[in-house]
Write a protein that holds these residues in place. Structure first.
Motif, mmCIF file in Angstrom:
data_model
loop_
_atom_site.group_PDB
_atom_site.id
_atom_site.type_symbol
_atom_site.label_atom_id
_atom_site.label_comp_id
_atom_site.label_asym_id
_atom_site.label_seq_id
_atom_site.Cartn_x
_atom_site.Cartn_y
_atom_site.Cartn_z
ATOM 1 N N ALA A 4 -3.019 4.422 25.029
ATOM 2 C CA ALA A 4 -1.591 4.477 24.694
ATOM 3 C C ALA A 4 -1.160 3.301 23.831
ATOM 4 N N ASP A 5 -1.764 2.139 24.033
ATOM 5 C CA ASP A 5 -1.422 0.971 23.227
ATOM 6 C C ASP A 5 -2.392 0.860 22.066
ATOM 7 N N GLY A 6 -1.927 1.242 20.898
ATOM 8 C CA GLY A 6 -2.772 1.218 19.717
ATOM 9 C C GLY A 6 -2.094 0.478 18.593
ATOM 10 N N SER A 7 -2.606 0.672 17.403
ATOM 11 C CA SER A 7 -2.034 0.046 16.212
ATOM 12 C C SER A 7 -2.023 1.043 15.072
ATOM 13 N N LEU A 8 -1.134 0.770 14.133
ATOM 14 C CA LEU A 8 -1.012 1.545 12.901
ATOM 15 C C LEU A 8 -1.290 0.598 11.744
ATOM 16 N N LEU A 9 -2.305 0.907 10.966
ATOM 17 C CA LEU A 9 -2.651 0.137 9.777
ATOM 18 C C LEU A 9 -2.185 0.935 8.575
ATOM 19 N N ARG A 10 -1.385 0.306 7.726
ATOM 20 C CA ARG A 10 -0.959 0.935 6.476
ATOM 21 C C ARG A 10 -1.590 0.175 5.328
ATOM 22 N N ILE A 11 -2.230 0.902 4.445
ATOM 23 C CA ILE A 11 -2.833 0.308 3.258
ATOM 24 C C ILE A 11 -2.151 0.936 2.046
ATOM 25 N N PHE A 12 -1.550 0.096 1.219
ATOM 26 C CA PHE A 12 -0.819 0.528 0.036
ATOM 27 C C PHE A 12 -1.701 0.324 -1.183
ATOM 28 N N VAL A 13 -1.896 1.385 -1.964
ATOM 29 C CA VAL A 13 -2.691 1.324 -3.191
ATOM 30 C C VAL A 13 -1.970 2.139 -4.262
ATOM 31 N N GLY A 14 -2.469 2.077 -5.474
ATOM 32 C CA GLY A 14 -1.946 2.902 -6.555
ATOM 33 C C GLY A 14 -2.756 4.176 -6.678
ATOM 34 N N GLU A 15 -2.112 5.222 -7.132
ATOM 35 C CA GLU A 15 -2.781 6.509 -7.278
ATOM 36 C C GLU A 15 -3.972 6.438 -8.232
ATOM 37 N N SER A 16 -3.900 5.574 -9.231
ATOM 38 C CA SER A 16 -4.989 5.490 -10.212
ATOM 39 C C SER A 16 -6.068 4.479 -9.817
ATOM 40 N N ASP A 17 -5.900 3.767 -8.707
ATOM 41 C CA ASP A 17 -6.913 2.808 -8.254
ATOM 42 C C ASP A 17 -8.189 3.550 -7.860
ATOM 43 N N LYS A 18 -9.316 2.967 -8.248
ATOM 44 C CA LYS A 18 -10.614 3.612 -7.999
ATOM 45 C C LYS A 18 -11.557 2.666 -7.275
ATOM 46 N N TYR A 19 -12.515 3.270 -6.585
ATOM 47 C CA TYR A 19 -13.666 2.553 -6.057
ATOM 48 C C TYR A 19 -14.881 3.369 -6.458
ATOM 49 N N GLU A 20 -15.701 2.816 -7.343
ATOM 50 C CA GLU A 20 -16.879 3.507 -7.868
ATOM 51 C C GLU A 20 -16.532 4.938 -8.315
ATOM 52 N N VAL A 88 -12.950 -3.129 4.495
ATOM 53 C CA VAL A 88 -12.276 -2.788 3.236
ATOM 54 C C VAL A 88 -12.134 -4.038 2.367
ATOM 55 N N GLU A 89 -11.738 -5.158 2.973
ATOM 56 C CA GLU A 89 -11.562 -6.404 2.213
ATOM 57 C C GLU A 89 -12.857 -6.873 1.560
ATOM 58 N N GLN A 90 -13.995 -6.582 2.170
ATOM 59 C CA GLN A 90 -15.287 -6.960 1.590
ATOM 60 C C GLN A 90 -15.593 -6.156 0.324
ATOM 61 N N HIS A 91 -15.016 -4.961 0.213
ATOM 62 C CA HIS A 91 -15.304 -4.082 -0.915
ATOM 63 C C HIS A 91 -14.211 -4.061 -1.980
ATOM 64 N N ILE A 92 -12.979 -4.290 -1.592
ATOM 65 C CA ILE A 92 -11.846 -4.224 -2.519
ATOM 66 C C ILE A 92 -11.233 -5.616 -2.614
ATOM 67 N N HIS A 93 -11.223 -6.182 -3.810
ATOM 68 C CA HIS A 93 -10.795 -7.573 -3.963
ATOM 69 C C HIS A 93 -9.420 -7.735 -4.596
ATOM 70 N N SER A 94 -8.811 -6.659 -5.055
ATOM 71 C CA SER A 94 -7.472 -6.754 -5.623
ATOM 72 C C SER A 94 -6.778 -5.400 -5.514
ATOM 73 N N GLY A 95 -5.468 -5.422 -5.646
ATOM 74 C CA GLY A 95 -4.698 -4.192 -5.663
ATOM 75 C C GLY A 95 -4.406 -3.592 -4.304
ATOM 76 N N LEU A 96 -4.443 -4.413 -3.258
ATOM 77 C CA LEU A 96 -4.192 -3.911 -1.907
ATOM 78 C C LEU A 96 -3.041 -4.647 -1.249
ATOM 79 N N LEU A 97 -2.316 -3.927 -0.433
ATOM 80 C CA LEU A 97 -1.373 -4.511 0.514
ATOM 81 C C LEU A 97 -1.645 -3.798 1.820
ATOM 82 N N ALA A 98 -1.814 -4.545 2.889
ATOM 83 C CA ALA A 98 -2.075 -3.944 4.198
ATOM 84 C C ALA A 98 -1.118 -4.530 5.217
ATOM 85 N N THR A 99 -0.580 -3.665 6.070
ATOM 86 C CA THR A 99 0.269 -4.106 7.177
ATOM 87 C C THR A 99 -0.263 -3.467 8.450
#
Length: 116
Positions: A4-20, A88-99
């Motif tokens: 019952a006690d969990g967390s919500l992680l929100r990651i904000f990115v741009g639609e055109s952002d890519k990974y490989e 995620v932080e190990q793979h993506i070095h820019s263009g992220l906002l996480a809450t």
């Protein structure tokens, strides 16, 4: 089973952002599934701007933006989400906002025929 006690992680990115060459939001959801997180949802924003651009991107008929904001919401235990965010932080070095915020999970029930 999700406590019952969990967390919500929100990651904000741009639609055109890519990974490989894959859309970043797709990569995040694919990785979340592979790591066994409880759930993920992608939301497409109608308007927004972020750290990488001061231009306001919006969805309007006269001008369809190709880089609308995307929000990936993930729900699970705090520990699992912290581990996932570190990955995620190990793979993506820019263009992220996480809450992250605490949530009270009221119901988490899957179809038994599709459960892993």
């Amino acid at each position: 089973m999700l406590p019952a006690d969990g967390s919500l992680l929100r990651i904000f990115v741009g639609e055109s952002d890519k990974y490989e060459k894959q859309p970043l939001y797709e990569w995040i959801v694919t990785q979340a599934r592979a790591q066994g997180l409880a759930g993920a949802t992608v939301l497409r924003g109608l308007m927004g701007f972020g750290a990488n651009t001061r231009v306001i991107h919006s969805f309007k008929i006269e001008r369809l933006s190709e880089d609308l904001p995307m929000i990936v919401e993930l729900v699970d235990t705090t520990d699992k989400l912290e581990t996932f965010l570190s990955f995620v932080e190990q793979h993506i070095h820019s263009g992220l906002l996480a809450t992250m915020e605490k949530v009270h999970v009221r119901l988490y029930r899957g179809d038994k025929s599709t459960a892993l």
